[in-house]
Design a protein around this motif. Structure first.
Motif, PDB file in Angstrom:
ATOM      1  N   THR A   1       0.850  -1.194   0.000  1.00 29.58           N
ATOM      2  CA  THR A   1       0.000   0.000   0.000  1.00 29.58           C
ATOM      3  C   THR A   1       0.881   1.237   0.000  1.00 29.58           C
ATOM      4  O   THR A   1       2.029   1.203   0.459  1.00 29.58           O
ATOM      5  N   TRP A   2       0.317   2.330  -0.518  1.00 29.74           N
ATOM      6  CA  TRP A   2       1.065   3.584  -0.597  1.00 29.74           C
ATOM      7  C   TRP A   2       0.208   4.717  -0.068  1.00 29.74           C
ATOM      8  O   TRP A   2      -0.991   4.810  -0.372  1.00 29.74           O
ATOM      9  N   HIS A   3       0.809   5.575   0.711  1.00 30.49           N
ATOM     10  CA  HIS A   3       0.102   6.690   1.337  1.00 30.49           C
ATOM     11  C   HIS A   3       0.988   7.938   1.314  1.00 30.49           C
ATOM     12  O   HIS A   3       2.152   7.886   0.909  1.00 30.49           O
ATOM     13  N   PHE A   4       0.442   9.034   1.797  1.00 29.11           N
ATOM     14  CA  PHE A   4       1.240  10.205   2.138  1.00 29.11           C
ATOM     15  C   PHE A   4       0.522  10.938   3.268  1.00 29.11           C
ATOM     16  O   PHE A   4      -0.673  10.749   3.497  1.00 29.11           O
ATOM     17  N   ARG A   5       1.281  11.768   3.975  1.00 26.84           N
ATOM     18  CA  ARG A   5       0.682  12.617   4.995  1.00 26.84           C
ATOM     19  C   ARG A   5       0.763  14.066   4.553  1.00 26.84           C
ATOM     20  O   ARG A   5       1.796  14.533   4.091  1.00 26.84           O
ATOM     21  N   SER A   6      -0.358  14.752   4.702  1.00 29.16           N
ATOM     22  CA  SER A   6      -0.401  16.196   4.483  1.00 29.16           C
ATOM     23  C   SER A   6      -1.061  16.840   5.693  1.00 29.16           C
ATOM     24  O   SER A   6      -1.988  16.281   6.279  1.00 29.16           O
ATOM     25  N   THR A   7      -0.598  18.013   6.062  1.00 28.14           N
ATOM     26  CA  THR A   7      -1.274  18.748   7.126  1.00 28.14           C
ATOM     27  C   THR A   7      -2.537  19.404   6.574  1.00 28.14           C
ATOM     28  O   THR A   7      -2.704  19.572   5.368  1.00 28.14           O
ATOM     29  N   ILE A   8      -3.404  19.802   7.477  1.00 26.12           N
ATOM     30  CA  ILE A   8      -4.595  20.583   7.116  1.00 26.12           C
ATOM     31  C   ILE A   8      -4.410  22.027   7.579  1.00 26.12           C
ATOM     32  O   ILE A   8      -5.378  22.782   7.690  1.00 26.12           O
ATOM     33  N   LEU A   9      -3.164  22.446   7.812  1.00 26.96           N
ATOM     34  CA  LEU A   9      -2.879  23.706   8.485  1.00 26.96           C
ATOM     35  C   LEU A   9      -2.856  24.946   7.603  1.00 26.96           C
ATOM     36  O   LEU A   9      -3.053  26.050   8.127  1.00 26.96           O
ATOM     37  N   PRO A  10      -2.567  24.859   6.295  1.00 25.30           N
ATOM     38  CA  PRO A  10      -2.595  26.109   5.515  1.00 25.30           C
ATOM     39  C   PRO A  10      -3.925  26.824   5.694  1.00 25.30           C
ATOM     40  O   PRO A  10      -4.982  26.192   5.800  1.00 25.30           O
ATOM     41  N   GLN A  11      -3.872  28.158   5.737  1.00 27.25           N
ATOM     42  CA  GLN A  11      -5.104  28.916   5.886  1.00 27.25           C
ATOM     43  C   GLN A  11      -6.073  28.572   4.757  1.00 27.25           C
ATOM     44  O   GLN A  11      -5.655  28.164   3.672  1.00 27.25           O
ATOM     45  N   THR A  12      -7.365  28.726   5.003  1.00 32.50           N
ATOM     46  CA  THR A  12      -8.386  28.156   4.126  1.00 32.50           C
ATOM     47  C   THR A  12      -8.207  28.537   2.662  1.00 32.50           C
ATOM     48  O   THR A  12      -8.306  27.684   1.773  1.00 32.50           O
ATOM     49  N   ASP A  13      -7.930  29.803   2.380  1.00 28.89           N
ATOM     50  CA  ASP A  13      -7.760  30.217   0.980  1.00 28.89           C
ATOM     51  C   ASP A  13      -6.579  29.501   0.341  1.00 28.89           C
ATOM     52  O   ASP A  13      -6.667  29.029  -0.801  1.00 28.89           O
ATOM     53  N   LYS A  14      -5.473  29.422   1.071  1.00 25.18           N
ATOM     54  CA  LYS A  14      -4.301  28.736   0.528  1.00 25.18           C
ATOM     55  C   LYS A  14      -4.541  27.238   0.426  1.00 25.18           C
ATOM     56  O   LYS A  14      -4.062  26.570  -0.501  1.00 25.18           O
ATOM     57  N   LEU A  15      -5.311  26.684   1.361  1.00 28.20           N
ATOM     58  CA  LEU A  15      -5.608  25.256   1.318  1.00 28.20           C
ATOM     59  C   LEU A  15      -6.459  24.921   0.095  1.00 28.20           C
ATOM     60  O   LEU A  15      -6.266  23.886  -0.554  1.00 28.20           O
ATOM     61  N   LYS A  16      -7.411  25.784  -0.220  1.00 25.15           N
ATOM     62  CA  LYS A  16      -8.219  25.567  -1.426  1.00 25.15           C
ATOM     63  C   LYS A  16      -7.345  25.616  -2.674  1.00 25.15           C
ATOM     64  O   LYS A  16      -7.507  24.797  -3.598  1.00 25.15           O
ATOM     65  N   LEU A  17      -6.420  26.568  -2.710  1.00 23.03           N
ATOM     66  CA  LEU A  17      -5.472  26.650  -3.823  1.00 23.03           C
ATOM     67  C   LEU A  17      -4.620  25.393  -3.889  1.00 23.03           C
ATOM     68  O   LEU A  17      -4.394  24.828  -4.974  1.00 23.03           O
ATOM     69  N   MET A  18      -4.166  24.926  -2.740  1.00 18.43           N
ATOM     70  CA  MET A  18      -3.354  23.713  -2.675  1.00 18.43           C
ATOM     71  C   MET A  18      -4.120  22.507  -3.197  1.00 18.43           C
ATOM     72  O   MET A  18      -3.584  21.682  -3.958  1.00 18.43           O
TER      73      MET A  18
END
Length: 568
Positions: free
Chosen positions: A535-552
């Motif tokens: 299996t393959w995974h990755f970890r990402s934070t949910i920390l970028p501010q909402t506007d930047k997270l949407k862009l991400m």
């Protein structure tokens, strides 16, 4: 002025960590030897080629450095920059041949080679190098303030007043904050945070921690003398692992860790030459923890080591799950029956977003289970780096040590005295965490508004990330119940796996590097946390501010679609 004091202790260097079966044990020995050989080869090759690389153009040099750093294995060893460090030679007293091999073997995924490359890309962007993106988004580490979270006014005011006492006369600071600052200063030698504290921390803050725990757990008693203030949770965890690092019956000590796990544990176990005992979380049931899997892991490990401690991370990192009370009860029963110390990593206890989930402390559950479980040996950890404070750089935390033999506890205290004390800045931050403004006090309304706003924003981002990633082709994503991360499973096409193999990388490492170079998004491959084979995974934070997270998420969507089109 205090003179610098270096207190050194001799350490018995033990072989690097073993695994939980003869076959895996041999595999890990081979891996350690391979890592050491790869390091030596890397340093030798870079030493010989340094001048040639320096003569190349910036773009070519960057590409060569990237290739070197990616290496040939997908391991998470941070290479030295030969442009800044002289290579070891026979004239040096210390070489890779005569230092502790565990230092070479240890790995820490969240600050691995992708982070080094991310920093290089940022410098390239500053110099005007053209990229298909204009910024690097560092979603690899849970650093709240680096991602735009604002500090709580109350905490910063408390720190300002304790570090610059002349501000106590200023009318700009609320009286309830001044009162708290004076209580802390009165507990300091010379009424100054510049003085050493007791090795376990300021008594006034330790008493506040005990009161906080009692309130959290519904009145279950907490003794302030069981509280040790630490520079974040990590030093406390390392001190406990160091204490149990002793062979019993000619077998090395083992530490049971969840897979996936936070790399602090695997890195420390390798550094101390202990045995890492893996137990797998059940991804199919929301990363739950099964009693049967715990027993399987323990029984298999007994063949090669003595499992002495069980690490449980709740809420989970990197998986974001929140354990049910029933699940915790089963874990406690297992620990009691098999006589292992429980290390309850509870640093995300304030980060619960799922309406059907609730944080239960291991201490509370064990106590309410009655005898014999309420006497279970246990250490719990909390940090000011997570939760809603997010003060990672201040380095504040505590551990509560429960039910240890008094003689053993005395030895733990003695070992901690060698480090003198944790930073007073961190201790003040812990005070702010556990002794916040109360209703009716001048600071309360602003404190509540800021705290609730941060937690509401994290909940919104947890839902946003889950919804976005769950729409991607070949993704399986469990809801983010808590903590600050998402850990999706991804299906990597066979063609991409072959491309990764050609570059000497694990498929998830290859995916992460492609994402970084194409979109500027820095994540951590699941290989760094452990995952079930195949299996393959990755970890990402949910920390970028909402506007930047949407862009991400939009950049992520475009990248993944193109990746699948290219390699499918």
């Amino acid at each position: 002025m205090f003179k610098n004091r270096k207190i050194m202790s001799r350490m018995l260097i033990k072989p690097a960590a073993a695994t939980v079966s003869a076959a895996l044990q041999q595999q890990q020995r081979q891996q350690q030897q391979y890592v050491i050989r790869r390091w030596k080869s890397f340093l030798h090759n870079n030493s010989n080629n340094a001048n040639r690389r320096a003569a190349k153009s910036t773009a070519t040099a960057t590409a060569a450095a990237t290739t070197q750093r990616h290496g040939t294995s997908g391991d998470f060893i941070q290479p030295l920059d030969v442009r800044r460090h002289k290579m070891p030679s026979s004239s040096k007293a210390l070489t890779l041949d005569n230092i502790n091999p565990n230092f070479i073997a240890m790995e820490f995924a969240v600050r691995g080679s992708r982070v080094i490359r991310a920093g290089e890309i940022e410098k390239e962007l500053e110099k005007g190098v053209k990229k298909p993106f204009d910024q690097v988004i560092r979603a690899n580490i849970g650093d709240c303030h680096a991602m735009g979270q604002q500090p709580l006014t109350f905490l910063r005011q408390l720190m300002a007043l304790t570090f610059e006492t002349r501000l106590l006369d200023s009318p700009e600071y609320p009286e309830d904050v001044k009162k708290r600052a004076c209580a802390i200063l009165n507990g300091c030698q010379g009424q100054s945070v510049g003085s050493y504290t007791d090795s376990a921390g300021l008594e006034v803050v330790r008493r506040q921690v005990a009161q906080y725990i009692e309130k959290r757990d519904g009145g279950i008693a907490s003794d302030w003398q069981d509280i040790y203030l630490t520079a974040g949770a990590s030093p406390g965890i390392k001190s406990i692992l160091s204490m149990i690092n002793s062979e019993v019956g000619c077998k090395p000590p083992g530490v049971m860790v969840p897979i996936p796990q936070y790399p602090l544990y695997s890195a420390t176990i390798s550094e101390y030459g202990m045995t890492k005992v893996d137990y797998y979380l059940e991804e199919e049931t929301g990363w739950s923890l099964g009693r049967k899997e715990l027993q399987r892991s323990y029984d298999e490990a007994k063949k090669v080591c003595n499992p002495r401690a069980l690490v449980v991370i709740n809420p989970g990192n990197p998986t974001g799950q929140v354990l049910t009370r029933e699940n915790i009860e089963e874990i406690i029963k297992f620990a009691h029956e098999n006589k292992v110390l429980v290390l309850a990593d509870e640093v995300y206890q304030d980060n619960v977003y799922d309406k059907n989930s609730k944080f239960w402390s291991f201490k509370k559950v064990a106590y309410e289970m009655g005898e014999p479980y309420r006497n279970l040996e246990m250490v719990s950890f909390l940090s000011t780096s997570k939760g809603y404070l997010g003060e990672c750089g201040i380095r504040g935390g505590y551990m509560e040590v429960l039910n240890l033999d008094p003689k053993v506890k005395a030895m733990l205290t003695k070992s901690i005295t060698a480090a003198l004390c944790s930073t007073t800045a961190g201790q003040v931050a812990v005070s702010a965490l556990v002794n916040p403004p109360q209703p009716g006090e001048p600071s309360y309304d602003l404190y509540k508004k800021e705290r609730d706003g941060i937690l509401a924003a994290l909940k919104e981002r947890a839902e946003l990330v889950h919804k976005a990633l769950n729409s991607f082709e070949g993704y399986k994503v469990n809801p983010v119940q808590g903590a600050m991360y998402v850990f999706p499973q991804i299906e990597i096409p066979p063609k991409a796996i072959e491309a990764a193999k050609a570059k000497g990388m694990a498929p998830d490492v290859f995916y992460a590097f492609e994402l970084l170079e194409t979109s500027g998004i820095c994540i951590v491959p699941g290989s760094g946390f452990g995952q079930k084979p195949g299996t393959w995974h990755f970890r990402s934070t949910i920390l970028p501010q909402t506007d930047k997270l949407k862009l991400m998420m939009e950049k992520f969507r475009v990248f993944h679609a193109e990746f699948m089109k290219k390699y499918k």
